[in-house]
Design a protein around this motif. Sequence first.
Motif, PDB file in Angstrom:
ATOM      1  N   VAL A 404       0.873  -1.188   0.000  1.00 24.59           N
ATOM      2  CA  VAL A 404       0.000   0.000   0.000  1.00 24.59           C
ATOM      3  C   VAL A 404       0.902   1.228   0.000  1.00 24.59           C
ATOM      4  O   VAL A 404       2.082   1.158   0.351  1.00 24.59           O
ATOM      5  CB  VAL A 404      -0.921   0.044   1.244  1.00 24.59           C
ATOM      6  N   TYR A 405       0.323   2.356  -0.406  1.00 22.14           N
ATOM      7  CA  TYR A 405       1.079   3.611  -0.427  1.00 22.14           C
ATOM      8  C   TYR A 405       0.466   4.486   0.649  1.00 22.14           C
ATOM      9  O   TYR A 405      -0.613   5.076   0.461  1.00 22.14           O
ATOM     10  CB  TYR A 405       0.952   4.255  -1.808  1.00 22.14           C
ATOM     11  N   ALA A 406       1.106   4.511   1.827  1.00 17.61           N
ATOM     12  CA  ALA A 406       0.491   5.210   2.964  1.00 17.61           C
ATOM     13  C   ALA A 406       1.548   5.589   3.991  1.00 17.61           C
ATOM     14  O   ALA A 406       2.714   5.211   3.880  1.00 17.61           O
ATOM     15  CB  ALA A 406      -0.553   4.302   3.603  1.00 17.61           C
ATOM     16  N   ASP A 407       1.090   6.355   4.974  1.00 16.13           N
ATOM     17  CA  ASP A 407       1.963   6.771   6.073  1.00 16.13           C
ATOM     18  C   ASP A 407       1.949   5.644   7.117  1.00 16.13           C
ATOM     19  O   ASP A 407       0.958   5.460   7.828  1.00 16.13           O
ATOM     20  CB  ASP A 407       1.421   8.083   6.653  1.00 16.13           C
ATOM     21  N   GLN A 408       3.053   4.915   7.207  1.00 18.28           N
ATOM     22  CA  GLN A 408       3.086   3.688   8.005  1.00 18.28           C
ATOM     23  C   GLN A 408       2.760   3.944   9.485  1.00 18.28           C
ATOM     24  O   GLN A 408       2.034   3.169  10.104  1.00 18.28           O
ATOM     25  CB  GLN A 408       4.466   3.038   7.877  1.00 18.28           C
ATOM     26  N   GLY A 441      -7.765  -1.404  -7.357  1.00 20.11           N
ATOM     27  CA  GLY A 441      -6.679  -0.427  -7.139  1.00 20.11           C
ATOM     28  C   GLY A 441      -6.429  -0.115  -5.679  1.00 20.11           C
ATOM     29  O   GLY A 441      -5.622   0.762  -5.361  1.00 20.11           O
ATOM     30  N   HIS A 442      -7.151  -0.773  -4.790  1.00 19.26           N
ATOM     31  CA  HIS A 442      -6.967  -0.541  -3.353  1.00 19.26           C
ATOM     32  C   HIS A 442      -6.681  -1.866  -2.655  1.00 19.26           C
ATOM     33  O   HIS A 442      -6.954  -2.927  -3.201  1.00 19.26           O
ATOM     34  CB  HIS A 442      -8.249   0.032  -2.733  1.00 19.26           C
ATOM     35  N   VAL A 443      -6.164  -1.766  -1.439  1.00 19.62           N
ATOM     36  CA  VAL A 443      -6.144  -2.966  -0.588  1.00 19.62           C
ATOM     37  C   VAL A 443      -7.294  -2.782   0.391  1.00 19.62           C
ATOM     38  O   VAL A 443      -7.387  -1.757   1.064  1.00 19.62           O
ATOM     39  CB  VAL A 443      -4.802  -3.105   0.159  1.00 19.62           C
ATOM     40  N   LEU A 444      -8.211  -3.763   0.391  1.00 20.92           N
ATOM     41  CA  LEU A 444      -9.333  -3.702   1.317  1.00 20.92           C
ATOM     42  C   LEU A 444      -8.977  -4.562   2.529  1.00 20.92           C
ATOM     43  O   LEU A 444      -8.639  -5.741   2.363  1.00 20.92           O
ATOM     44  CB  LEU A 444     -10.581  -4.226   0.614  1.00 20.92           C
ATOM     45  N   SER A 445      -8.991  -4.006   3.722  1.00 20.45           N
ATOM     46  CA  SER A 445      -8.598  -4.755   4.917  1.00 20.45           C
ATOM     47  C   SER A 445      -9.717  -4.733   5.946  1.00 20.45           C
ATOM     48  O   SER A 445     -10.632  -3.908   5.849  1.00 20.45           O
ATOM     49  CB  SER A 445      -7.353  -4.141   5.552  1.00 20.45           C
ATOM     50  N   LEU A 514      -7.002   1.233   1.359  1.00 23.06           N
ATOM     51  CA  LEU A 514      -5.829   2.096   1.190  1.00 23.06           C
ATOM     52  C   LEU A 514      -5.342   1.941  -0.245  1.00 23.06           C
ATOM     53  O   LEU A 514      -5.457   0.852  -0.823  1.00 23.06           O
ATOM     54  CB  LEU A 514      -4.711   1.680   2.150  1.00 23.06           C
ATOM     55  N   PRO A 515      -4.778   3.004  -0.823  1.00 27.62           N
ATOM     56  CA  PRO A 515      -4.330   2.884  -2.218  1.00 27.62           C
ATOM     57  C   PRO A 515      -3.140   1.937  -2.359  1.00 27.62           C
ATOM     58  O   PRO A 515      -2.279   1.882  -1.470  1.00 27.62           O
ATOM     59  CB  PRO A 515      -3.925   4.317  -2.584  1.00 27.62           C
ATOM     60  N   ILE A 516      -3.131   1.207  -3.484  1.00 28.61           N
ATOM     61  CA  ILE A 516      -1.995   0.325  -3.787  1.00 28.61           C
ATOM     62  C   ILE A 516      -0.860   1.190  -4.324  1.00 28.61           C
ATOM     63  O   ILE A 516      -1.099   2.135  -5.095  1.00 28.61           O
ATOM     64  CB  ILE A 516      -2.405  -0.727  -4.848  1.00 28.61           C
ATOM     65  N   ALA A 517       0.355   0.909  -3.908  1.00 26.85           N
ATOM     66  CA  ALA A 517       1.500   1.693  -4.382  1.00 26.85           C
ATOM     67  C   ALA A 517       1.741   1.415  -5.857  1.00 26.85           C
ATOM     68  O   ALA A 517       1.787   0.253  -6.266  1.00 26.85           O
ATOM     69  CB  ALA A 517       2.737   1.325  -3.574  1.00 26.85           C
ATOM     70  N   PRO A 518       1.877   2.461  -6.695  1.00 23.54           N
ATOM     71  CA  PRO A 518       2.183   2.222  -8.110  1.00 23.54           C
ATOM     72  C   PRO A 518       3.549   1.567  -8.235  1.00 23.54           C
ATOM     73  O   PRO A 518       4.461   1.922  -7.474  1.00 23.54           O
ATOM     74  CB  PRO A 518       2.204   3.618  -8.729  1.00 23.54           C
ATOM     75  N   PRO A 519       3.719   0.613  -9.172  1.00 23.01           N
ATOM     76  CA  PRO A 519       4.967  -0.153  -9.233  1.00 23.01           C
ATOM     77  C   PRO A 519       6.187   0.726  -9.485  1.00 23.01           C
ATOM     78  O   PRO A 519       7.261   0.439  -8.984  1.00 23.01           O
ATOM     79  CB  PRO A 519       4.746  -1.127 -10.384  1.00 23.01           C
ATOM     80  N   SER A 520       6.030   1.832 -10.217  1.00 26.51           N
ATOM     81  CA  SER A 520       7.193   2.614 -10.619  1.00 26.51           C
ATOM     82  C   SER A 520       7.642   3.615  -9.557  1.00 26.51           C
ATOM     83  O   SER A 520       8.598   4.339  -9.743  1.00 26.51           O
ATOM     84  CB  SER A 520       6.869   3.384 -11.900  1.00 26.51           C
ATOM     85  N   LEU A 521       6.914   3.688  -8.435  1.00 28.81           N
ATOM     86  CA  LEU A 521       7.243   4.721  -7.458  1.00 28.81           C
ATOM     87  C   LEU A 521       8.657   4.577  -6.918  1.00 28.81           C
ATOM     88  O   LEU A 521       9.064   3.495  -6.523  1.00 28.81           O
ATOM     89  CB  LEU A 521       6.290   4.638  -6.272  1.00 28.81           C
ATOM     90  N   PRO A 522       9.421   5.650  -6.907  1.00 28.26           N
ATOM     91  CA  PRO A 522      10.765   5.570  -6.350  1.00 28.26           C
ATOM     92  C   PRO A 522      10.697   5.365  -4.835  1.00 28.26           C
ATOM     93  O   PRO A 522       9.695   5.711  -4.206  1.00 28.26           O
ATOM     94  CB  PRO A 522      11.365   6.943  -6.672  1.00 28.26           C
ATOM     95  N   ASP A 523      11.755   4.838  -4.265  1.00 29.36           N
ATOM     96  CA  ASP A 523      11.711   4.494  -2.858  1.00 29.36           C
ATOM     97  C   ASP A 523      12.122   5.665  -1.964  1.00 29.36           C
ATOM     98  O   ASP A 523      12.916   5.518  -1.053  1.00 29.36           O
ATOM     99  CB  ASP A 523      12.616   3.268  -2.607  1.00 29.36           C
ATOM    100  N   VAL A 524      11.622   6.839  -2.299  1.00 29.71           N
ATOM    101  CA  VAL A 524      11.928   7.986  -1.443  1.00 29.71           C
ATOM    102  C   VAL A 524      10.664   8.353  -0.676  1.00 29.71           C
ATOM    103  O   VAL A 524       9.581   7.939  -1.041  1.00 29.71           O
ATOM    104  CB  VAL A 524      12.377   9.226  -2.265  1.00 29.71           C
ATOM    105  N   GLU A 525      10.826   9.139   0.350  1.00 29.31           N
ATOM    106  CA  GLU A 525       9.679   9.469   1.189  1.00 29.31           C
ATOM    107  C   GLU A 525       9.211  10.891   0.937  1.00 29.31           C
ATOM    108  O   GLU A 525       9.709  11.833   1.540  1.00 29.31           O
ATOM    109  CB  GLU A 525      10.067   9.338   2.660  1.00 29.31           C
TER     110      GLU A 525
END
Length: 534
Positions: A404-408, A441-445, A514-525
């Motif tokens: 997921v793409y979120a604030d951990q 496009g989301h993770v449902l939890s 929560l939104p799924i992280a796009p595969p191409s996203l760089p690993d920066v915060e």
Amino acid sequence: MLEPQDLRLRQRDYLLRLMRAMAAQLDAEPLLNLVIAQAVELLAGNYGLIALYNPNQRLEIRAAYGLTPSLWSAFDEILHVLQSEGPQSSHMSAELSKLANALNVPLRQVVALPMVTGDQQLGMMLVLRAALNVGFTADDRQLLSAFVDFAAIAVNNSQLYAEAIAERGRLDAIIESSADGMMMLDTRWRITRFNAAMERLTGWSREEALGRPCAEVLAIHNQQGVNICLTACPLQLFPDNDHPSVEGWVTHRDGHEIYVGSSYSVVREPTGRFGGAIANIRDITKQKRDEQQQSTFISVMSHELKTPVAIIKGYASTLSRTDVKLNKATKAEMLTGIEEEADRLARLIGDLLEVSRMQAGGLRLHPAPFDLSDLAADVVAAFAATVDQRFEFQLRFEPKLPHVYADQERIRMVLSNLISNAIKYSPEGGVIRLGGWPENGHVLSYVTDEGIGIAQEELPKLFAPFYRVDNRLARETQGAGLGLYLTKSIIEAHGGRMWADSTLGKGSRFYWTLPIAPPSLPDVEPSVILANGE
Ligand code: ADP
């Protein structure tokens, strides 16, 4: 040939009929046409026109007889002379022959009279005779002047009438487009006007509301449901106050409640008697709810903060007593108690800060891709260490769950709140299950428990700040009713959704996306501010 006497009688009779017709006509254009046609006929003329002063004080032809509008501009000069020098000007005959040439009609004589009411110059009326006819006599002039005086009054009336209509139109537009509800009431408090905002506020249509008593349509009531408009109408309670006001709840016809402030302006008759009122109704539900929330906030917080402080103080004063001998185990128990209560206070203050940050306009999020099932395992392990054997935790996340793409850290708070509630509201213990899968496009939890459950009608209210379901367990367990509000706000700040489902006595399920992280996203915060879900 008529005797002069008969002629005068006929003219008088004619004038009377004419005046009646003019008095009945309030529209400017037909009235002017009628006046000029009659004036020309009265004087056996051939042409005639009425020119009125425009707002720039220039004479402007408004109606004519025997002259098509294409010929009107030929009168500019003669009107100018009339305006600046008057009908007796020595230039008049020269202007008349110029005009005759321009129009290509033989004009012999013109009679021009100012149209005046009181001290107001309205314009001028001109009647012209062709050369073939006899000239105007002094009698003609007198007759026309009597007629013109009356015509001026009629024209003035019609102008006032047109102004009143335009004014009323402007007023209508203002009332209609007002964002506030506006009503007019007659002397018996019945509704005579009802604008579009009133329709929106009350759910009553204009057709239904008109003619009804205002106490029936608006029916402002207090918290206990008593209709203030019937029992304490401010217009009746304070008959000498020309600007009374009242506040209270109004039930919209679809059932929802709004809080309104209604202020009245009393209309007085010339004798000073009550002649009705204009009511201005403003929807102040949000301010009222904020006020209520503020007072709930203060009472909940003072209670919630007082309890751990009192416990800490109790333990501390016992520990500091020199006259009481405490064994090691009791001392350790008290110290643990102090630590737990201090933690609780810290959590509560943390929640409060988070709420105030959120209400100030946004949550600062630091989203990054991460594995939600790993985080859930981490949080569950921390809880499992603190609860006894009454609870079994099960993790049911789909294998290879996309990141997921979120604030951990914020999502850790979400999981902690939900698991802590699952424990708090499951007095018999049971299974607490966490799981999730990808969907659109989301993770449902979800987090489910086997606790006391929540009644269906309570479900929509759960996520409101300070809301706690009124049951014995909630009264016995501590909580400020902020956890779910914060949890949902965090999820919505991520662009996700949160909802609950429950069966009373069987258990509850809390879901979120929560939104799924796009595969191409760089690993920066990156640091972004996302609006909260409010
Ligand atoms: P708090 O737990 O501090 O009262 P929350 O906002 O976390 O506040 O929850 C609001 C209310 O929702 C609780 O008071 C409780 O009545 C109800 N609730 C929350 N979670 C559960 C659950 N898992 N089972 C039953 N009731 C719950």
